[in-house]
Design a protein around this motif. Structure first.
Motif, PDB file in Angstrom:
ATOM      1  N   GLN A 139      32.529  25.534  49.437  1.00 55.68           N
ATOM      2  CA  GLN A 139      32.547  26.032  48.068  1.00 55.68           C
ATOM      3  C   GLN A 139      32.763  27.535  48.064  1.00 55.68           C
ATOM      4  OE1 GLN A 139      28.832  26.135  45.385  1.00 55.68           O
ATOM      5  NE2 GLN A 139      29.749  24.161  44.894  1.00 55.68           N
ATOM      6  N   GLU A 140      33.556  27.996  47.113  1.00 59.38           N
ATOM      7  CA  GLU A 140      33.871  29.419  47.063  1.00 59.38           C
ATOM      8  C   GLU A 140      32.611  30.261  46.908  1.00 59.38           C
ATOM      9  OE1 GLU A 140      36.290  30.593  43.789  1.00 59.38           O
ATOM     10  OE2 GLU A 140      34.901  29.853  42.266  1.00 59.38           O
ATOM     11  N   ARG A 141      32.668  31.450  47.445  1.00 64.80           N
ATOM     12  CA  ARG A 141      31.571  32.408  47.363  1.00 64.80           C
ATOM     13  C   ARG A 141      31.689  33.223  46.081  1.00 64.80           C
ATOM     14  NH1 ARG A 141      28.412  35.163  51.246  1.00 64.80           N
ATOM     15  NH2 ARG A 141      29.538  34.112  52.938  1.00 64.80           N
ATOM     16  N   ILE A 142      30.564  33.484  45.432  1.00 62.10           N
ATOM     17  CA  ILE A 142      30.547  34.343  44.256  1.00 62.10           C
ATOM     18  C   ILE A 142      30.430  35.796  44.720  1.00 62.10           C
ATOM     19  CG2 ILE A 142      29.230  35.007  42.210  1.00 62.10           C
ATOM     20  CD1 ILE A 142      28.488  32.072  41.873  1.00 62.10           C
ATOM     21  N   ASN A 143      31.424  36.599  44.367  1.00 64.57           N
ATOM     22  CA  ASN A 143      31.465  37.986  44.822  1.00 64.57           C
ATOM     23  C   ASN A 143      31.293  39.001  43.701  1.00 64.57           C
ATOM     24  OD1 ASN A 143      31.965  37.471  47.654  1.00 64.57           O
ATOM     25  ND2 ASN A 143      34.028  36.814  47.067  1.00 64.57           N
ATOM     26  N   ASN A 144      31.074  38.517  42.480  1.00 67.49           N
ATOM     27  CA  ASN A 144      30.969  39.454  41.352  1.00 67.49           C
ATOM     28  C   ASN A 144      29.669  39.262  40.584  1.00 67.49           C
ATOM     29  OD1 ASN A 144      31.769  36.945  40.331  1.00 67.49           O
ATOM     30  ND2 ASN A 144      32.896  37.849  38.611  1.00 67.49           N
ATOM     31  N   GLN A 145      28.567  39.093  41.329  1.00 68.66           N
ATOM     32  CA  GLN A 145      27.261  38.978  40.690  1.00 68.66           C
ATOM     33  C   GLN A 145      26.976  40.236  39.868  1.00 68.66           C
ATOM     34  OE1 GLN A 145      22.875  37.446  42.067  1.00 68.66           O
ATOM     35  NE2 GLN A 145      23.966  38.747  43.486  1.00 68.66           N
ATOM     36  N   ASP A 146      26.384  40.050  38.687  1.00 66.95           N
ATOM     37  CA  ASP A 146      26.184  41.205  37.816  1.00 66.95           C
ATOM     38  C   ASP A 146      25.096  42.135  38.354  1.00 66.95           C
ATOM     39  OD1 ASP A 146      23.732  40.085  37.109  1.00 66.95           O
ATOM     40  OD2 ASP A 146      24.060  40.266  34.966  1.00 66.95           O
ATOM     41  N   GLN A 147      25.097  43.355  37.830  1.00 66.35           N
ATOM     42  CA  GLN A 147      24.213  44.392  38.367  1.00 66.35           C
ATOM     43  C   GLN A 147      22.751  44.078  38.122  1.00 66.35           C
ATOM     44  OE1 GLN A 147      22.197  46.856  36.732  1.00 66.35           O
ATOM     45  NE2 GLN A 147      21.671  47.856  38.678  1.00 66.35           N
ATOM     46  N   PHE A 148      22.435  43.425  37.012  1.00 69.21           N
ATOM     47  CA  PHE A 148      21.033  43.168  36.708  1.00 69.21           C
ATOM     48  C   PHE A 148      20.380  42.328  37.806  1.00 69.21           C
ATOM     49  CE2 PHE A 148      17.660  40.460  35.025  1.00 69.21           C
ATOM     50  CZ  PHE A 148      16.774  41.426  34.571  1.00 69.21           C
ATOM     51  N   MET A 149      21.016  41.243  38.219  1.00 66.59           N
ATOM     52  CA  MET A 149      20.420  40.383  39.240  1.00 66.59           C
ATOM     53  C   MET A 149      20.579  40.962  40.642  1.00 66.59           C
ATOM     54  SD  MET A 149      18.863  37.844  37.789  1.00 66.59           S
ATOM     55  CE  MET A 149      18.707  36.524  39.003  1.00 66.59           C
ATOM     56  N   SER A 150      21.704  41.605  40.913  1.00 63.03           N
ATOM     57  CA  SER A 150      21.933  42.112  42.274  1.00 63.03           C
ATOM     58  C   SER A 150      21.051  43.309  42.600  1.00 63.03           C
ATOM     59  CB  SER A 150      23.403  42.483  42.456  1.00 63.03           C
ATOM     60  OG  SER A 150      23.776  43.538  41.596  1.00 63.03           O
ATOM     61  N   GLN A 151      20.513  44.020  41.593  1.00 61.60           N
ATOM     62  CA  GLN A 151      19.685  45.196  41.877  1.00 61.60           C
ATOM     63  C   GLN A 151      18.437  44.836  42.688  1.00 61.60           C
ATOM     64  OE1 GLN A 151      17.469  46.964  38.502  1.00 61.60           O
ATOM     65  NE2 GLN A 151      17.910  45.099  37.320  1.00 61.60           N
ATOM     66  N   PHE A 152      17.965  43.613  42.552  1.00 60.40           N
ATOM     67  CA  PHE A 152      16.745  43.227  43.254  1.00 60.40           C
ATOM     68  C   PHE A 152      17.000  42.938  44.730  1.00 60.40           C
ATOM     69  CE2 PHE A 152      16.062  42.191  38.794  1.00 60.40           C
ATOM     70  CZ  PHE A 152      14.805  42.731  38.564  1.00 60.40           C
ATOM     71  N   HIS A 153      18.163  42.329  45.034  1.00 61.13           N
ATOM     72  CA  HIS A 153      18.498  42.014  46.431  1.00 61.13           C
ATOM     73  C   HIS A 153      20.002  41.766  46.500  1.00 61.13           C
ATOM     74  CE1 HIS A 153      18.565  39.527  50.217  1.00 61.13           C
ATOM     75  NE2 HIS A 153      17.804  40.552  50.597  1.00 61.13           N
ATOM     76  N   PRO A 154      20.783  42.798  46.775  1.00 66.96           N
ATOM     77  CA  PRO A 154      22.246  42.688  46.704  1.00 66.96           C
ATOM     78  C   PRO A 154      22.858  41.717  47.712  1.00 66.96           C
ATOM     79  CG  PRO A 154      21.542  44.998  46.707  1.00 66.96           C
ATOM     80  CD  PRO A 154      20.338  44.181  47.052  1.00 66.96           C
ATOM     81  N   SER A 155      22.151  41.392  48.794  1.00 65.17           N
ATOM     82  CA  SER A 155      22.742  40.575  49.853  1.00 65.17           C
ATOM     83  C   SER A 155      22.803  39.090  49.523  1.00 65.17           C
ATOM     84  CB  SER A 155      21.956  40.749  51.157  1.00 65.17           C
ATOM     85  OG  SER A 155      21.933  42.097  51.550  1.00 65.17           O
ATOM     86  N   GLY A 182      16.664  36.501  47.082  1.00 67.55           N
ATOM     87  CA  GLY A 182      16.563  36.460  48.531  1.00 67.55           C
ATOM     88  C   GLY A 182      15.776  37.644  49.064  1.00 67.55           C
ATOM     89  N   VAL A 183      15.493  37.598  50.356  1.00 66.81           N
ATOM     90  CA  VAL A 183      14.790  38.693  51.030  1.00 66.81           C
ATOM     91  C   VAL A 183      15.403  38.912  52.411  1.00 66.81           C
ATOM     92  CG1 VAL A 183      12.584  38.303  49.842  1.00 66.81           C
ATOM     93  CG2 VAL A 183      13.054  37.104  51.987  1.00 66.81           C
ATOM     94  N   ASN A 184      15.122  40.080  52.973  1.00 61.34           N
ATOM     95  CA  ASN A 184      15.481  40.395  54.362  1.00 61.34           C
ATOM     96  C   ASN A 184      16.972  40.257  54.646  1.00 61.34           C
ATOM     97  OD1 ASN A 184      12.741  40.825  54.970  1.00 61.34           O
ATOM     98  ND2 ASN A 184      12.425  38.643  55.421  1.00 61.34           N
TER      99      ASN A 184
END
Length: 301
Positions: A139-155, A182-184
């Protein structure tokens, strides 16, 4: 009060079996959620955003599904080495919300295979996707997660779970929600693998002041352990639109009483990762007792 796990799970399962059908009628819409191949097909037809299935693996044969891969009849699995891939490989019908054995990052470049970032032989890859009778989806990877959610754990691909339920008057209501991170540096947000869960007020999209980690990993936390971003005073942007999006989607699964939707917020809007008939009733009671919700929507005679 709190509702015992078995009591709520039993009611959830019975109501999702479309009660009222004759005993000899074994048709059940649950398969449209659990099978990722069917799920993507339904959402595309209904006009909802979901990650594209690029390939399917079944009985060590490769099926090309996406417009980026020329569709064909099944070919030998080693043909996958001819493609450049940066995606997720998921057991087609998996359980447990992304348990590590059921989903992993997959990259193929210059005929070399990398699983969770570590180079792996083709023979090992074949062994993994040949276990049991399972088929697998790439399944394709999502590469454009919005800033609000990615600020907590960008990886990681961080998701929001919203549970919708069909009321007695046949309208669709949202009954609970939470975010997962996610973490770590891990790519998955799976709580059972050590991720963070934060409750969301389903009425307004506001985060609870604290998050939770599973026993043995952590306890109550007030900020993400990696980035230090706090949960207090955070609210999901455009919340009502997201809730209405999954409520309207539930209408297309008209035989199912309740569904737990996993949603990734992207720069282009919400993307539905999956729908779960077997959403966890324990999670639904982490922040407050569920008896009122159970009595209103799940209590049967």
């Amino acid at each position: 009060g709190y509702v015992p796990w078995f009591k709520w799970v039993n009611a959830r399962q019975q109501l999702n079996k479309a009660p009222g059908r004759p005993v000899y009628d074994f048709y059940n819409s649950v398969c449209l959620l659990r099978d990722k191949f069917y799920f993507e097909t339904v959402l595309n037809k209904a006009g909802y955003s979901t990650p594209a299935n690029l390939m399917m693996i079944n009985d060590a044969r490769l099926y090309l599904l996406s417009s980026t891969c020329k569709p064909s009849a099944a070919v030998d699995l080693d043909a996958i080495l001819d493609y450049e891939i940066d995606a997720f490989c998921k057991r087609n019908v998996g359980y447990g919300g992304g348990i590590d054995d059921d989903v992993f990052s997959l990259r193929i470049s210059a005929r070399r295979i990398f699983i969770r970032g570590k180079e792996t032989s083709f023979e090992e890859f074949r062994r993994i996707v040949s276990q049991g009778k399972s088929s697998w989806i790439i399944q394709e990877r999502i590469n454009n997660q919005d800033q609000f959610m990615s600020q907590f754990h960008p990886s990681s691909v961080n998701t929001i779970r919203i549970v919708t339920v069909k009321s007695h008057d046949k309208t669709i209501d949202a009954i609970c929600s939470f975010a997962r991170f996610g973490v770590n540096g891990r790519g998955s947000d799976n709580w059972s693998s050590g991720g963070v869960l934060v409750g969301i007020d389903v009425e307004n999209g506001k985060f609870e002041d604290f998050g939770l980690m599973r026993p043995g990993v952590g306890t109550r936390i007030y900020k993400h352990p990696d980035t230090g971003v706090t949960f207090k005073d955070k609210a999901v942007p455009k919340w009502q639109g997201i809730v209405e999006y999954v409520k309207s989607l539930h209408e297309f699964f008209y035989d199912l009483h309740s569904i737990g939707w996993d949603i990734c917020l992207t720069d282009d809007g919400p993307v539905i990762i999956e729908g779960n008939d077997n959403w966890d009733t324990i999670d639904a009671q982490f922040y407050r007792p569920g008896k009122d919700i159970f009595d209103k929507y799940f209590k049967t005679k």
